[in-house]
Enzyme design. Structure first.
Site, PDB file in Angstrom:
ATOM      1  N   SER A   1       0.811  -1.222   0.000  1.00  0.00           N
ATOM      2  CA  SER A   1       0.000   0.000   0.000  1.00  0.00           C
ATOM      3  C   SER A   1       0.842   1.269   0.000  1.00  0.00           C
ATOM      4  CB  SER A   1      -0.944   0.006   1.200  1.00  0.00           C
ATOM      5  OG  SER A   1      -1.786  -1.114   1.153  1.00  0.00           O
TER       6      SER A   1
ATOM      7  N   ASP B   1       2.496 -10.711   5.768  1.00  0.00           N
ATOM      8  CA  ASP B   1       3.064 -10.511   4.427  1.00  0.00           C
ATOM      9  C   ASP B   1       3.790 -11.772   3.960  1.00  0.00           C
ATOM     10  OD1 ASP B   1       2.180  -7.830   4.305  1.00  0.00           O
ATOM     11  OD2 ASP B   1       3.868  -7.221   5.561  1.00  0.00           O
TER      12      ASP B   1
ATOM     13  N   ARG C   1       9.276   0.942   6.589  1.00  0.00           N
ATOM     14  CA  ARG C   1       7.972   1.526   6.247  1.00  0.00           C
ATOM     15  C   ARG C   1       7.402   2.252   7.459  1.00  0.00           C
ATOM     16  NH1 ARG C   1       2.791  -1.396   3.421  1.00  0.00           N
ATOM     17  NH2 ARG C   1       1.200  -0.374   4.670  1.00  0.00           N
TER      18      ARG C   1
ATOM     19  N   ASP D   1       4.184   3.684   8.370  1.00  0.00           N
ATOM     20  CA  ASP D   1       2.866   3.745   9.022  1.00  0.00           C
ATOM     21  C   ASP D   1       2.749   2.868  10.262  1.00  0.00           C
ATOM     22  OD1 ASP D   1       2.936   1.521   7.341  1.00  0.00           O
ATOM     23  OD2 ASP D   1       0.811   1.592   6.864  1.00  0.00           O
TER      24      ASP D   1
ATOM     25  N   ASP E   1      -4.053  -0.670  -5.606  1.00  0.00           N
ATOM     26  CA  ASP E   1      -2.633  -0.394  -5.377  1.00  0.00           C
ATOM     27  C   ASP E   1      -1.776  -1.649  -5.472  1.00  0.00           C
ATOM     28  OD1 ASP E   1      -3.906  -1.388  -3.142  1.00  0.00           O
ATOM     29  OD2 ASP E   1      -2.936  -0.053  -1.712  1.00  0.00           O
TER      30      ASP E   1
END
Length: 509
Positions: free
Chosen positions: A64, A156, A259, A261, A440
């Protein structure tokens, strides 16, 4: 009175890929009459959202953050995964100034080096090769006490796949003759991004004080015990490994997630002096280094500061005097704002933002529609307001429910999004607006890992749909996410800035 605007809406259906395989494919199994009709009656194609096309290594699944950065930038943006992996290979990583400074300070004072991060080959939030490189660097620079606090993935990557990673780290510690696992916890706790501070606190207390619900003599033993409790990797409860290694004043703490977030909340717990998420029992004065910049207002050392992106779609629309709205649920709000703007936290002139709270449930298979109806209510109102030239909206369902691995829930999630897309296009038809519908990256189209027989909870590297609900147009095939911004600008009759190297995919007839 100014004329009401007829907006161009970009709908991003998160985690909605296309697969020719019908089995274990929630997208194909879902009843999606609106999207079926739109794909049939309007211009549609498939575009790439993974690998080299989004600045990731060849074959690497999209995600994303990467997807939204590429969409908003209108050019391929080379990702931190690629950049850091290259530096490890070239040796430049081991000379990184901020990392060296933190390590050398700890070594000089005889202090410990703590390394935390998502132990995973997934490449979405982190890569275990980076963490191994960090452990090697600490050992090379003379650190005697090296403690690894492992967050487990299972999201993931397959839900129970951490054992092979543990074995690689144990082999590294044995080869170096120093370093060990100090703690283990699932990412569900350590990597929350929705202000569920009770989860974050469990990870914080485990790492700072060695306070965990469980203890084990080794990481393998800790994992086996978690599986015996029926906990998949993502949900492994706080486990201290070996003798307690609480964090002390002067220790170094290096966070190896790249990453942002899901790295912000736990980082704030460590570095914010006015932190209010929970009462911290221990606040050691650490030399904290974040691998990349998790937020502009997090004041701590950063090993890889951001490289500025000039003239992203948001910035360029502002320069053209256009109005824009960014709207999503909590789970993907950062993606349509911060990531879409190339890592820019603040709004551009004429940019409004609207956030709808994601439901407070343990996992989203329990409420697969999430807050999609409320989100659509607000989106439809914005379309009819005549206020916006363009609107960017993300529906998180396909991704967030796809990650649970629960097939029936993922089907319901896709059906909920289809229903909302129908409402959006109906509202646009009323006001003479247009819409690009895309995704996405993939996820919900593959719900079973055929190799392991486990639920497939990760993203995919499959193509994603692109539908243009608007005027008659021909489509250029072979597109990718970075072509979407130039496509939007062209449809709006605006020039494309030279920094955008993507190509417009819709040629109006």
């Amino acid at each position: 009175m100014s004329t009401a605007k007829k907006p161009l809406v970009l709908v991003i259906m998160d985690g909605w890929g296309y697969s020719t395989k019908q089995e274990h494919n929630a997208v194909a199994a879902a009843k999606t009459p609106n999207l079926d009709r739109l794909a049939r009656d309007y211009t549609s194609t498939l575009i790439s959202g993974s690998g080299l096309d989004v600045g990731l290594p060849d074959g690497q699944m999209g995600n994303s953050e990467v997807g939204h950065v590429n969409i908003g930038a209108g050019r391929i943006v080379y990702q931190e995964l690629t950049r850091i992996s290259k530096e490890i290979k070239d040796g430049d990583f081991f000379q990184n100034v901020e990392l060296a400074k933190a390590l050398d300070s700890a070594v000089t004072k005889g202090k410990a080096v703590h390394i935390m991060g998502l132990m995973s080959p997934g490449g979405v939030h982190s890569h275990e090769e980076h963490i191994m490189g960090m452990i090697e660097m600490a050992a090379k620079r003379g650190a005697e006490q090296i403690y690894f606090h492992a967050f487990l993935d299972g999201r993931d990557v397959p839900p129970r796949s951490a054992q092979s990673s543990i074995e690689q780290f144990d082999a590294l510690f044995a080869r170096l003759g120093k370093g060990r696992f100090a703690s283990m916890i699932g990412r569900y706790f350590a990597m929350d991004r929705d202000n569920r501070w009770d989860r974050v606190q469990q990870a914080y207390d485990l790492m700072t004080q060695g306070k965990g619900e469980f203890t084990a003599d080794s990481a393998s033993e800790a994992l086996a015990a978690a599986y015996a409790r029926d906990e998949n990797d993502e949900f492994v409860k706080a486990t201290r490994i070996g003798a307690a290694a609480p964090m002390q004043d002067g220790d170094a703490l290096i966070f190896m997630n790249f990453r942002a977030d899901r790295a912000r909340e736990i980082t704030r717990a460590f570095v914010d002096s006015d932190f209010t998420g929970f009462a911290r029992a221990a606040t050691p004065a650490l030399n904290f280094v974040m691998l990349t910049e998790y937020a502009a207002d997090i004041k701590t050392a950063c090993a890889y500061p951001p490289t500025a992106l000039v003239n992203t779609l948001g910035e360029w629309l502002a320069k053209q005097g256009k109005t824009q709205l960014r709207i999503s649920e909590t789970e993907k709000y950062a993606h349509v704002t911060f990531f879409f703007n190339g890592g820019e936290e603040s709004c551009f002139t004429g940019e409004d933002r609207e956030i709808v709270a994601s439901p407070k449930v343990a996992t989203y298979d329990l409420q697969p529609e999430m807050s999609s109806e409320e989100l659509t209510d607000k989106l439809v109102a914005a379309i009819k307001s005549g206020k916006y030239d363009t609107i960017i909206c993300n529906y998180p369902n396909g991704d967030m429910v796809g990650h649970t691995g629960v097939f029936d829930a993922a089907v319901k999630a896709c059906e909920a999004v289809d229903h909302c897309v129908g409402r959006v296009t109906e509202a646009l038809a009323e006001v003479g607006g247009e819409c690009l519908i895309t995704a996405d990256h993939g996820n919900a189209e593959k719900m079973l890992d055929e190799e392991t027989g486990q639920a497939h909870t990760a993203h995919t590297n499959l193509p994603v749909p692109l539908i243009y609900f608007g005027r008659k147009a021909e489509v250029l095939e072979g597109g990718k996410l970075s072509d979407l911004a130039p496509t939007m600008l062209t449809l709006m009759g605006l020039p494309v800035p030279p920094e955008m190297t993507g190509k417009p995919l819709m040629i109006l007839k």
